[in-house]
Design a protein around this motif. Structure first.
Motif, PDB file in Angstrom:
ATOM      1  N   GLN A   1      38.277   6.109   7.817  1.00 45.91           N
ATOM      2  CA  GLN A   1      39.090   7.081   7.078  1.00 45.91           C
ATOM      3  C   GLN A   1      38.716   7.109   5.591  1.00 45.91           C
ATOM      4  OE1 GLN A   1      41.023   9.361   8.504  1.00 45.91           O
ATOM      5  NE2 GLN A   1      40.516   8.478  10.509  1.00 45.91           N
ATOM      6  N   THR A   2      38.329   5.939   5.057  1.00 47.06           N
ATOM      7  CA  THR A   2      37.890   5.884   3.652  1.00 47.06           C
ATOM      8  C   THR A   2      36.625   6.708   3.448  1.00 47.06           C
ATOM      9  OG1 THR A   2      38.874   3.705   3.334  1.00 47.06           O
ATOM     10  CG2 THR A   2      37.156   4.348   1.789  1.00 47.06           C
ATOM     11  N   VAL A   3      35.658   6.573   4.394  1.00 49.45           N
ATOM     12  CA  VAL A   3      34.406   7.345   4.305  1.00 49.45           C
ATOM     13  C   VAL A   3      34.710   8.842   4.378  1.00 49.45           C
ATOM     14  CG1 VAL A   3      32.231   7.902   5.463  1.00 49.45           C
ATOM     15  CG2 VAL A   3      32.933   5.517   5.233  1.00 49.45           C
ATOM     16  N   LEU A   4      35.561   9.234   5.320  1.00 48.76           N
ATOM     17  CA  LEU A   4      35.905  10.653   5.478  1.00 48.76           C
ATOM     18  C   LEU A   4      36.559  11.207   4.208  1.00 48.76           C
ATOM     19  CD1 LEU A   4      37.304  10.649   9.137  1.00 48.76           C
ATOM     20  CD2 LEU A   4      35.182  11.698   8.338  1.00 48.76           C
ATOM     21  N   LYS A   5      37.436  10.395   3.614  1.00 47.92           N
ATOM     22  CA  LYS A   5      38.125  10.836   2.394  1.00 47.92           C
ATOM     23  C   LYS A   5      37.156  10.906   1.216  1.00 47.92           C
ATOM     24  CE  LYS A   5      42.208   9.831  -0.427  1.00 47.92           C
ATOM     25  NZ  LYS A   5      43.349   8.913  -0.682  1.00 47.92           N
ATOM     26  N   ASP A   6      36.318   9.870   1.068  1.00 47.99           N
ATOM     27  CA  ASP A   6      35.384   9.816  -0.064  1.00 47.99           C
ATOM     28  C   ASP A   6      34.333  10.923  -0.012  1.00 47.99           C
ATOM     29  OD1 ASP A   6      36.790   7.660  -0.963  1.00 47.99           O
ATOM     30  OD2 ASP A   6      35.285   6.141  -0.402  1.00 47.99           O
ATOM     31  N   THR A   7      33.942  11.313   1.215  1.00 50.62           N
ATOM     32  CA  THR A   7      32.929  12.376   1.345  1.00 50.62           C
ATOM     33  C   THR A   7      33.562  13.765   1.287  1.00 50.62           C
ATOM     34  OG1 THR A   7      33.103  12.189   3.766  1.00 50.62           O
ATOM     35  CG2 THR A   7      31.288  10.995   2.705  1.00 50.62           C
ATOM     36  N   GLY A   8      34.895  13.824   1.356  1.00 50.75           N
ATOM     37  CA  GLY A   8      35.591  15.108   1.270  1.00 50.75           C
ATOM     38  C   GLY A   8      35.705  15.845   2.586  1.00 50.75           C
ATOM     39  N   TYR A   9      35.473  15.136   3.719  1.00 53.27           N
ATOM     40  CA  TYR A   9      35.485  15.809   5.023  1.00 53.27           C
ATOM     41  C   TYR A   9      36.679  15.444   5.895  1.00 53.27           C
ATOM     42  CZ  TYR A   9      30.816  17.453   3.964  1.00 53.27           C
ATOM     43  OH  TYR A   9      29.750  18.086   3.372  1.00 53.27           O
ATOM     44  N   SER A  10      37.613  14.691   5.361  1.00 51.80           N
ATOM     45  CA  SER A  10      38.754  14.228   6.144  1.00 51.80           C
ATOM     46  C   SER A  10      39.524  15.370   6.807  1.00 51.80           C
ATOM     47  CB  SER A  10      39.697  13.417   5.245  1.00 51.80           C
ATOM     48  OG  SER A  10      40.768  12.911   5.992  1.00 51.80           O
ATOM     49  N   GLU A  11      39.734  16.447   6.072  1.00 47.29           N
ATOM     50  CA  GLU A  11      40.526  17.566   6.600  1.00 47.29           C
ATOM     51  C   GLU A  11      39.661  18.733   7.086  1.00 47.29           C
ATOM     52  OE1 GLU A  11      43.842  17.280   7.092  1.00 47.29           O
ATOM     53  OE2 GLU A  11      43.386  15.222   6.462  1.00 47.29           O
ATOM     54  N   LYS A  12      38.348  18.517   7.126  1.00 50.19           N
ATOM     55  CA  LYS A  12      37.448  19.561   7.627  1.00 50.19           C
ATOM     56  C   LYS A  12      37.427  19.538   9.150  1.00 50.19           C
ATOM     57  CE  LYS A  12      35.686  20.945   3.607  1.00 50.19           C
ATOM     58  NZ  LYS A  12      35.817  22.309   3.108  1.00 50.19           N
ATOM     59  N   ARG A  13      37.031  20.655   9.743  1.00 52.35           N
ATOM     60  CA  ARG A  13      36.908  20.766  11.200  1.00 52.35           C
ATOM     61  C   ARG A  13      35.462  21.088  11.566  1.00 52.35           C
ATOM     62  NH1 ARG A  13      42.017  22.030   9.774  1.00 52.35           N
ATOM     63  NH2 ARG A  13      43.685  21.629  11.292  1.00 52.35           N
ATOM     64  N   ALA A  14      34.997  20.498  12.665  1.00 50.98           N
ATOM     65  CA  ALA A  14      33.592  20.658  13.074  1.00 50.98           C
ATOM     66  C   ALA A  14      33.218  22.129  13.237  1.00 50.98           C
ATOM     67  CB  ALA A  14      33.335  19.899  14.372  1.00 50.98           C
TER      68      ALA A  14
ATOM     69  N   ASP B   1      24.062  20.966   6.639  1.00 49.82           N
ATOM     70  CA  ASP B   1      24.129  20.192   5.393  1.00 49.82           C
ATOM     71  C   ASP B   1      25.393  19.345   5.320  1.00 49.82           C
ATOM     72  OD1 ASP B   1      21.721  21.182   4.565  1.00 49.82           O
ATOM     73  OD2 ASP B   1      22.561  22.771   3.321  1.00 49.82           O
ATOM     74  N   ASP B   2      26.513  19.881   5.814  1.00 53.13           N
ATOM     75  CA  ASP B   2      27.761  19.108   5.835  1.00 53.13           C
ATOM     76  C   ASP B   2      27.599  17.841   6.679  1.00 53.13           C
ATOM     77  OD1 ASP B   2      29.347  20.838   4.261  1.00 53.13           O
ATOM     78  OD2 ASP B   2      29.712  22.148   5.977  1.00 53.13           O
ATOM     79  N   PHE B   3      27.013  17.996   7.859  1.00 51.74           N
ATOM     80  CA  PHE B   3      26.869  16.838   8.750  1.00 51.74           C
ATOM     81  C   PHE B   3      25.838  15.836   8.221  1.00 51.74           C
ATOM     82  CE2 PHE B   3      29.158  19.386  11.913  1.00 51.74           C
ATOM     83  CZ  PHE B   3      30.005  18.409  12.440  1.00 51.74           C
ATOM     84  N   ILE B   4      24.815  16.332   7.526  1.00 54.59           N
ATOM     85  CA  ILE B   4      23.841  15.419   6.915  1.00 54.59           C
ATOM     86  C   ILE B   4      24.525  14.559   5.856  1.00 54.59           C
ATOM     87  CG2 ILE B   4      21.827  15.302   5.383  1.00 54.59           C
ATOM     88  CD1 ILE B   4      20.661  17.682   6.916  1.00 54.59           C
ATOM     89  N   ARG B   5      25.361  15.199   5.019  1.00 57.08           N
ATOM     90  CA  ARG B   5      26.082  14.448   3.979  1.00 57.08           C
ATOM     91  C   ARG B   5      27.053  13.442   4.595  1.00 57.08           C
ATOM     92  NH1 ARG B   5      25.536  19.381   0.865  1.00 57.08           N
ATOM     93  NH2 ARG B   5      27.342  20.334   1.890  1.00 57.08           N
TER      94      ARG B   5
ATOM     95  N   PRO C   1      13.218  17.534  10.379  1.00 53.48           N
ATOM     96  CA  PRO C   1      14.051  16.930   9.330  1.00 53.48           C
ATOM     97  C   PRO C   1      14.004  15.407   9.439  1.00 53.48           C
ATOM     98  CG  PRO C   1      15.401  17.883  11.074  1.00 53.48           C
ATOM     99  CD  PRO C   1      13.997  18.324  11.329  1.00 53.48           C
ATOM    100  N   PRO C   2      14.015  14.696   8.290  1.00 51.92           N
ATOM    101  CA  PRO C   2      13.893  13.220   8.315  1.00 51.92           C
ATOM    102  C   PRO C   2      15.210  12.557   8.717  1.00 51.92           C
ATOM    103  CG  PRO C   2      14.145  13.996   6.068  1.00 51.92           C
ATOM    104  CD  PRO C   2      14.100  15.228   6.927  1.00 51.92           C
ATOM    105  N   ILE C   3      15.623  12.803   9.951  1.00 55.56           N
ATOM    106  CA  ILE C   3      16.908  12.310  10.441  1.00 55.56           C
ATOM    107  C   ILE C   3      16.703  11.640  11.799  1.00 55.56           C
ATOM    108  CG2 ILE C   3      19.172  13.073  11.334  1.00 55.56           C
ATOM    109  CD1 ILE C   3      19.069  15.306   9.240  1.00 55.56           C
ATOM    110  N   ASN C   4      17.362  10.500  11.992  1.00 56.72           N
ATOM    111  CA  ASN C   4      17.352   9.839  13.298  1.00 56.72           C
ATOM    112  C   ASN C   4      18.226  10.684  14.235  1.00 56.72           C
ATOM    113  OD1 ASN C   4      18.318   8.243  15.508  1.00 56.72           O
ATOM    114  ND2 ASN C   4      17.674   6.391  14.441  1.00 56.72           N
ATOM    115  N   PHE C   5      17.600  11.310  15.231  1.00 54.71           N
ATOM    116  CA  PHE C   5      18.341  12.268  16.056  1.00 54.71           C
ATOM    117  C   PHE C   5      19.439  11.600  16.887  1.00 54.71           C
ATOM    118  CE2 PHE C   5      19.047  14.958  19.825  1.00 54.71           C
ATOM    119  CZ  PHE C   5      19.469  16.114  19.190  1.00 54.71           C
ATOM    120  N   GLN C   6      19.204  10.350  17.325  1.00 54.87           N
ATOM    121  CA  GLN C   6      20.234   9.644  18.096  1.00 54.87           C
ATOM    122  C   GLN C   6      21.476   9.393  17.222  1.00 54.87           C
ATOM    123  OE1 GLN C   6      16.870   9.037  18.632  1.00 54.87           O
ATOM    124  NE2 GLN C   6      17.176  10.098  20.574  1.00 54.87           N
TER     125      GLN C   6
END
Length: 330
Positions: free
Chosen positions: A294-307, A313-317, A190-195
């Protein structure tokens, strides 16, 4: 006989039916070069030597190296065996087509990631692990065993649980049950920086049952991301200054270079990315990384999500959301 060091993970696979089953599942080819880690007395090694071009066996214990050499000495298999003595985690991996091993369990995690980040790509790995470790490798979001190991491995590879192996198939028997797993690296990766990816996942899974909003409120996390953000902005300011100077230089020589037709330079058109525009701005004195996170978490819709319930796909977004705002994890 040899006194095996169980503290170093020396549990020899003694059941020939299990050995044969592992070899069958590896689908070995005559032209294969096989990497084996922890060959022990060679029960698996000898069977593989009969089927492949070469086996590179990596063993840290000189006593077992001697046993393995004696086992093939004077046979037609001897010239197909290469033994490397030393710690596999401190050694560069050789070229190989597949990896087949009854691993010392204490090196399971570091060895898996050493394998998955190895280049050139190998076809597959058939590995024996402690049962719980194996189940973590294949765990899915929402599962009790789902963890950072699960998502990192599944980002880089397809992982399948092949079979369970009882403790009585080993000499001496370990205290835990075992499993055989097949790992097939994703090629291309996948085209992702693993670090970067692992930095994000590490924070999220420290307390996988917490909301991400809570997980990112740790002072240590905020300090790390604030430090990284300021470095990122500083680097982009440097690059931007260089680009502006270079643009001005081009403007002064345009009339002499007939093959360059620049009449008007529009900085926004030269680089439309938000990162470029932000890098021209100074960080305000009252800047707070916590608010930005917190703004990024809210804007992406993941603020109240749990790992524990988030997939790849969630973590990529989420990673893209942070990176777009200049927040980096490595």
């Amino acid at each position: 006989g040899i006194l095996f060091n169980t503290g170093a993970g020396q549990h020899i696979l003694k059941n020939p039916l299990v050995v044969n089953s592992i070899i069958d599942k590896a689908a070995l080819r005559r032209t294969d070069v096989i990497l084996e880690v922890g060959p022990g007395t060679g029960n698996l090694t000898v069977k593989m030597l009969e089927k492949v071009k070469k086996v590179i066996a990596c063993e840290i214990d000189p006593r077992l190296v001697g046993e393995l050499q004696k086992r093939v000495q004077g046979t037609c298999l001897a010239n197909k065996l290469e033994i490397k003595v030393g710690d596999i985690l401190k050694t560069d991996l050789p070229f190989f087509d597949a990896c087949v091993a009854n691993l010392p369990y204490q090196i399971s995690s570091p060895f898996v990631f050493k394998l998955l980040l190895h280049r050139p790509f190998f076809r597959c790995a058939i590995l024996m692990f402690q049962r719980e470790f194996a189940l973590r490798l294949v765990a899915k979001p929402g599962s009790k065993l789902y963890c950072r190991l699960s998502i990192n491995t599944q980002l880089l590879a397809r992982v399948d649980h092949l079979m369970k192996v009882g403790k009585n198939n080993f000499r001496p028997p370990p205290k835990v049950e075992s499993s055989v797993v097949r790992i097939e690296p994703k090629n291309p990766p996948p085209p992702i920086n693993f670090q970067e990816w692992d930095g994000l996942v590490r924070i999220a899974f420290v307390r996988k049952n917490k909301t991400l909003s809570a997980a990112f409120k740790s002072s240590a996390v905020e300090q790390l991301l604030d430090h990284n953000y300021r470095i990122h902005c500083s680097l982009h300011n440097t690059v931007s200054s260089f680009l502006i100077c270079y643009i001005l230089f081009l403007c002064t020589v345009t009339y002499t270079l007939t093959f360059i037709r620049v009449k008007k330079i529009n900085i926004e058109k030269l680089n439309t990315s938000r990162v470029f525009q932000k890098s021209l701005e100074e960080i305000p004195e009252n800047f707070k990384i916590a608010e930005k996170i917190q703004t990024v978490l809210k804007d992406t819709g993941y603020s109240e999500k749990r790992a524990r319930s988030m997939d790849i796909d969630d973590f990529i977004r989420l990673l893209h959301g942070f990176n777009s705002e200049g927040i980096h994890f490595s």
